[in-house]
Scaffold this active site. Sequence first.
Site, PDB file in Angstrom:
ATOM      1  N   HIS A 155       0.837  -1.204   0.000  1.00 59.81           N
ATOM      2  CA  HIS A 155       0.000   0.000   0.000  1.00 59.81           C
ATOM      3  C   HIS A 155       0.873   1.257   0.000  1.00 59.81           C
ATOM      4  O   HIS A 155       0.671   2.171  -0.813  1.00 59.81           O
ATOM      5  CB  HIS A 155      -0.900  -0.038   1.241  1.00 59.81           C
ATOM      6  CG  HIS A 155      -1.755   1.164   1.433  1.00 59.81           C
ATOM      7  ND1 HIS A 155      -3.120   1.100   1.431  1.00 59.81           N
ATOM      8  CD2 HIS A 155      -1.455   2.475   1.655  1.00 59.81           C
ATOM      9  CE1 HIS A 155      -3.617   2.319   1.635  1.00 59.81           C
ATOM     10  NE2 HIS A 155      -2.615   3.167   1.783  1.00 59.81           N
ATOM     11  N   GLU A 156       1.850   1.303   0.899  1.00 57.59           N
ATOM     12  CA  GLU A 156       2.698   2.491   1.010  1.00 57.59           C
ATOM     13  C   GLU A 156       3.666   2.615  -0.162  1.00 57.59           C
ATOM     14  O   GLU A 156       3.894   3.718  -0.671  1.00 57.59           O
ATOM     15  CB  GLU A 156       3.443   2.493   2.343  1.00 57.59           C
ATOM     16  CG  GLU A 156       2.545   2.479   3.571  1.00 57.59           C
ATOM     17  CD  GLU A 156       1.479   3.565   3.586  1.00 57.59           C
ATOM     18  OE1 GLU A 156       1.677   4.643   2.977  1.00 57.59           O
ATOM     19  OE2 GLU A 156       0.425   3.336   4.196  1.00 57.59           O
ATOM     20  N   HIS A 195       1.988   4.145  -3.119  1.00 55.42           N
ATOM     21  CA  HIS A 195       1.900   5.613  -3.071  1.00 55.42           C
ATOM     22  C   HIS A 195       3.145   6.254  -3.687  1.00 55.42           C
ATOM     23  O   HIS A 195       3.043   7.202  -4.478  1.00 55.42           O
ATOM     24  CB  HIS A 195       1.744   6.105  -1.628  1.00 55.42           C
ATOM     25  CG  HIS A 195       0.369   5.972  -1.082  1.00 55.42           C
ATOM     26  ND1 HIS A 195      -0.740   6.573  -1.644  1.00 55.42           N
ATOM     27  CD2 HIS A 195      -0.086   5.290   0.003  1.00 55.42           C
ATOM     28  CE1 HIS A 195      -1.814   6.285  -0.937  1.00 55.42           C
ATOM     29  NE2 HIS A 195      -1.446   5.498   0.072  1.00 55.42           N
TER      30      HIS A 195
END
Length: 165
Positions: free
Chosen positions: A69-70, A73
């Site tokens: 998820h990170e 980004h």
Amino acid sequence: MPEHLNARVEACYRQAEHFFQRSFPRPTVSFRLRGQKAGVAHLDENLLRFNPQLYRENREHFLEQTVAHEVAHLIAHQLFGPRIRPHGEEWQLIMRGIYGLPPDRCHTYAVKRRATTRYLYRCHCPEHNDFPFSPQRHTLVAKGRRYYCRRCKATLVFTGEVLRE
């Protein structure tokens, strides 16, 4: 602890590089995050911060979902620029298309609330109303700041009682 997480970050980057046929600069990885957030991507600094407590308590899912998820980004920011929405189409494309993961915005990890400390202050009203002060406000009183009761206008005085919840 950091070895597994750093290895997962590297694996996510390699997947993205294979898919997009280009290289990406590796981020700095930090384990200095507390509170409710599992991870944070600082886009302009190319920095990933992770919550070590939530990692220890949810290791498998954390490595699979939160790290991807990170990283997604940072990849989305480097590919599409700063004007994209944080969990917009571009980020979702990376989560689904590259990592094969659901583009979930938030984690569902159980987060333990930190114990809170309150300092009881009291005024001179007949009801003797108690005013619980935070540690920060209690420190300000110790440095000379005064707080007043809205009813009787008297200065609030520390009772000596400390509550821990």
